[in-house]
Motif scaffolding. Structure first.
Motif, PDB file in Angstrom:
ATOM      1  N   ALA A  91      45.374  22.662  39.273  1.00 42.69           N
ATOM      2  CA  ALA A  91      44.392  23.682  39.105  1.00 42.69           C
ATOM      3  C   ALA A  91      44.915  24.927  39.786  1.00 42.69           C
ATOM      4  N   TRP A  96      41.623  26.628  33.767  1.00 37.46           N
ATOM      5  CA  TRP A  96      41.517  26.578  35.183  1.00 37.46           C
ATOM      6  C   TRP A  96      42.040  27.871  35.729  1.00 37.46           C
ATOM      7  N   TYR A 107      40.485  30.667  35.924  1.00 40.74           N
ATOM      8  CA  TYR A 107      39.288  31.357  36.567  1.00 40.74           C
ATOM      9  C   TYR A 107      38.997  30.647  38.071  1.00 40.74           C
ATOM     10  N   VAL A 108      39.854  29.567  38.166  1.00 37.07           N
ATOM     11  CA  VAL A 108      39.632  28.809  39.511  1.00 37.07           C
ATOM     12  C   VAL A 108      40.871  29.225  40.389  1.00 37.07           C
ATOM     13  N   PRO A 163      40.789  31.721  43.927  1.00 32.59           N
ATOM     14  CA  PRO A 163      39.962  30.925  44.802  1.00 32.59           C
ATOM     15  C   PRO A 163      39.998  29.766  45.246  1.00 32.59           C
ATOM     16  N   LEU A 164      40.788  28.932  44.478  1.00 33.91           N
ATOM     17  CA  LEU A 164      41.159  27.563  45.083  1.00 33.91           C
ATOM     18  C   LEU A 164      42.213  27.583  46.022  1.00 33.91           C
ATOM     19  N   ARG A 223      42.918  30.151  47.820  1.00 34.70           N
ATOM     20  CA  ARG A 223      42.371  30.772  49.009  1.00 34.70           C
ATOM     21  C   ARG A 223      41.712  29.806  49.801  1.00 34.70           C
ATOM     22  N   LEU A 224      40.692  28.995  49.184  1.00 35.21           N
ATOM     23  CA  LEU A 224      39.954  28.122  49.770  1.00 35.21           C
ATOM     24  C   LEU A 224      40.683  27.046  50.721  1.00 35.21           C
ATOM     25  N   MET A 225      41.657  26.773  49.904  1.00 34.53           N
ATOM     26  CA  MET A 225      42.488  25.537  50.544  1.00 34.53           C
ATOM     27  C   MET A 225      43.567  25.896  51.591  1.00 34.53           C
ATOM     28  N   GLU A 267      43.382  29.394  53.342  1.00 32.48           N
ATOM     29  CA  GLU A 267      43.194  30.403  54.208  1.00 32.48           C
ATOM     30  C   GLU A 267      42.828  30.106  55.768  1.00 32.48           C
TER      31      GLU A 267
END
Lengths: 455, 294
Positions: free
Chosen positions: A223, A230, A232-233, A236-237, A239-241, A243
């Motif tokens: 993803a 994917w 769209y994901v 942010p994916l 970044r979240l994983m 940052e």
């Protein structure tokens, strides 16, 4: 009802290394990076160490056996129903060896030609020691010995840390990595320490953090690359994983994810450049050693002149069903090791790659009716083009109950230390003589720092 | 378990704390003495207490917290040792466990092991199968799944050691983080790819023909997004609900923004809103804020 679990491949994917004796406050968390710089000895050549960890405690008594006369009789008497018949032993003719004639378990027949060609050596009765001891000291209870002998988790820790008398968060392969990565692999984005078997303390250094690779190579978090919907994901994916986080556990998690995402593409590209290798056995160990061989093939693309690998075979805790189960895992071991050696020949690095076995402990000679129980000293194999093979190193023990190395039930008091074994490998790998005690702080207590199997 | 008298040694045995099991004591009685001796050892309370705190609340409890739980183990208030209801009550209702300020304490919390994350997902969305039998498949595969399966640990030492600490910051700080022993590049990737499938396919991808070998479709678990899909046109309401179900209302503004951006960018009508729900669920499941329980 039908069996709910799908068994095939269960063990193949359980690569959790055990025994990370990682407690806080390691006593020598000194700055080894600085020492590493001091030990830099730029060398143009390539070298790799490959640890094959036999998880569970290999039964050395049925691995290499005195095969004739009274020596075989003593073996058979001690083992009773778990003794191998002489017909299942292959005679070895090691150079310079004067002890009782030795036979190799026929399940290891793939190693026999390599032993004869001098590519495989046997190190006999090696184990965890705090200091050299005598049987008299053991019997008097005055011997200083490793804590929690005969315990899987503790003795795996002692073997892997190389410091059996203290708590250590790092292992000797990791400390070798601390001293060599900067000098030999400048600019590499992948750790010098590569594992197919999960986090292990052996490859944990003070600065070295092991890289985990799957038997299928580096795998992508799909993803993150946003195929199709994917997209769209993806951002942010990522970044979240990855940052930065203030919670220390969350921060550690993002570091791991950052490494997983950051190295995948580079490793995949490097592996794609490797020509197909000769076939490996379709076993867990075969698949692990195959990806090790491919990573060796990718060494230039990875900017690595030094690599330290850790693979693991399971099924060695043979309290029960010793003869069939042990023969089975030894066959997998010998076949996979032989295929690996051939792959290093194909890659033109046979001289530069040394594989070696290690295990929790050896096992008691005394049979328990169906298997054998936890012991101490054991025998190990070293394989590679640089090995002075067809030889037996260390002191081959007396294979009999109440023999001169028997601390009870045929458990062997080791006559060669893990420290000496590890130092011989470390020196060959490029650790300066003056730095060997950084890798193995107890080394000075033992008679030698070079057992000679690598010249 | 059964006692076999002919396998029992009748000689005298000396065990912990100077306890002597006299010669000619029966096997059953010997076992009782040994277990009672272990059970009454003063280390049992703090050992069990700290293990349970690590599994239930936080990886690095204070000594005072462990002491309070030990006291509950030693005496439930009515003079009974080992009342586990009292122990668990003491763990979950301890001031340290209930302190809301701990949510922002950088050293607080525990990594949810992968199986717990997956169970949180299944429970949040009322997973069920047609037949009522719950079939699971090869969850222990680190490459394609979560790397853990109930009752399938690789050894008697289970999945990770209670004293494991990953090299780097945590070990330097003297903190343990046991679940990190099975957290690395491979398992991080396996979990992320597995959860992408699970979230999008509502755990039903096992029903694909290639998984037919794993038994009848009626035994395959599926999660139910109907309540969430009803909110798919209102991303803020959707996130409020998921924050409650999966994150105990602890989602930070920054994490919420990242997920909201992805959900808002996803067409609201894709699969009747199902795709928005799936992406929101997935991003929560891989977020460090969810994976570390506080």
């Amino acid at each position: 009802m039908a069996n709910i679990h799908h068994h095939v491949g269960r063990r193949d994917f359980l690569k959790r290394a055990s025994a990370a004796t990682a407690l806080a406050g390691t006593p020598f968390a000194a700055n080894l990076l600085a020492l590493g710089a001091a030990s830099a000895q730029p060398v143009s050549g390539y070298k790799a160490l490959v640890c094959i960890f036999l998880n569970g405690g290999n039964d050395q008594s049925n691995t290499v056996v005195p095969m004739t006369g009274s020596a075989f009789d003593a073996y058979a008497r001690a083992r009773q129903s778990v003794a191998l018949p002489a017909s299942q032993l292959i005679s070895l003719s090691p150079q310079g060896y004067n002890g009782p004639a030795l036979g190799l378990n026929a399940s290891l027949s793939s190693l026999k030609p390599l032993f004869d060609q001098g590519k495989v050596a046997l190190l006999s009765n090696v184990g965890t020691l705090v200091t050299p001891i005598t049987l008299a000291q053991w019997n008097a209870g005055t011997a200083r010995v490793p804590a929690q002998l005969f315990s899987h988790s503790d003795q795996q820790g002692a073997w892997q840390t190389g410091i059996p008398d203290r708590v250590s968060a790092s292992g000797w392969l990791g400390r070798i990595g601390d001293l060599t990565a900067g000098a030999f692999n400048p600019g590499s984005h992948v750790s010098i320490a590569i594992s197919t078997a999960g986090n292990n303390v052996m490859q944990t250094g003070n600065s070295t953090i092991q890289y985990q690779i799957t038997t299928a190579g580096a795998v992508r978090i799909n993803a993150v690359y946003g195929p199709d919907r994917w997209s769209y994901v993806a951002a942010p994916l990522r970044r979240l994983m990855t940052e930065p986080r203030t919670n220390v556990l969350e921060a550690e998690l993002t570091k791991v994810a950052g490494r997983a995402i950051g190295t995948e593409s580079e490793v995949s590209t490097a592996l794609a450049s490797v020509s197909p290798l000769a076939s490996f056995p379709d076993t867990s160990l075969g698949r692990q050693l195959q990806i090790v061989a491919r990573m060796i093939g990718a060494r230039n693309a990875l900017s690595q002149k030094r690599q330290i690998f850790f693979v693991e075979a399971r099924g060695y805790d043979t309290h029960d069903g010793l003869i069939p189960d042990h023969n089975n895992v030894l066959k997998q071991l010998g076949d996979a090791m032989a295929a690996f050696y051939q792959a290093t020949v194909t890659l033109g690095v046979a001289q530069d790659v040394t594989a070696f076995t290690a295990s929790d402990f050896g096992r008691g000679l005394q049979g328990n009716g169906r298997g054998s129980d936890h012991g101490w000293g054991g025998h190990h194999f070293i394989m590679g083009g640089g090995v002075l093979g067809n030889r037996v190193y260390g002191s081959f023990p007396t294979v009999a109950l109440k023999g001169p190395e028997d601390v009870g039930q045929g458990r062997l008091m080791p006559t060669t230390s893990v420290d000496e074994y590890a130092a011989t490998l470390a020196r060959w790998f490029g650790v300066a003589d003056t730095d060997l005690t950084t890798v193995l702080p107890n080394l000075g207590r033992f008679p030698t720092r070079n057992l000679g199997f690598l010249g | 378990m059964q006692m076999y008298a002919d396998h029992h040694s009748t000689s005298e045995k000396r065990i912990l704390r100077g306890v002597v099991i006299p010669a000619n004591t029966s096997g059953t009685e010997s076992l009782k003495i040994a277990l009672d001796t272990l059970y009454n050892h003063p280390n049992v309370g703090p050992f069990i207490g700290s293990q349970l705190i690590k599994r239930l609340v936080t990886s690095n409890p204070s000594p005072a917290y462990i002491k309070r739980v030990t006291q509950a183990f030693n005496d439930n208030g009515a003079g009974v040792r080992g009342d586990m209801k009292a122990v668990i009550r003491a763990i979950l209702l301890d001031p340290e466990a209930r302190d809301a300020a701990k949510i922002t304490d950088p050293l607080w919390g525990k990594l949810r092991e992968p199986l717990l994350r997956y169970a949180n997902f299944l429970r949040a969305f009322n997973a069920s199968s047609i037949s009522g039998a719950y079939r699971i498949h090869e969850l222990e595969n680190t490459l394609t799944s979560i790397g853990q399966n109930p009752l399938r640990a690789p050894s008697v030492f289970n999945w990770f050691r209670p004293d494991y600490s990953p090299p780097g910051d945590l070990v330097t700080r003297g903190l343990v983080a046991p679940e990190f022993q099975i957290t690395h590049e491979t398992t991080t990737t396996g979990y992320a790819n597995f959860m992408a499938n699970a979230a999008e396919q509502q755990n039903t991808w096992f029903r694909d023909h290639e998984y037919a070998k794993w038994g009848p479709v009626t035994e395959h678990l599926a999660v139910d997004y109907s309540a969430e899909m009803a909110l798919s046109n209102d991303p803020n309401a959707l996130l409020d609900r998921l924050n409650l179900l999966l994150m105990s209302g602890q989602m930070s503004a920054s994490t919420r923004k990242a997920i909201l951006d992805a959900v808002s960018a996803t067409p609201a009508d894709a699969n009747q809103g199902q795709l928005r729900v799936a992406f929101a669920v997935y991003l929560i499941m891989i977020s460090p804020e969810f994976i570390v329980q506080k």
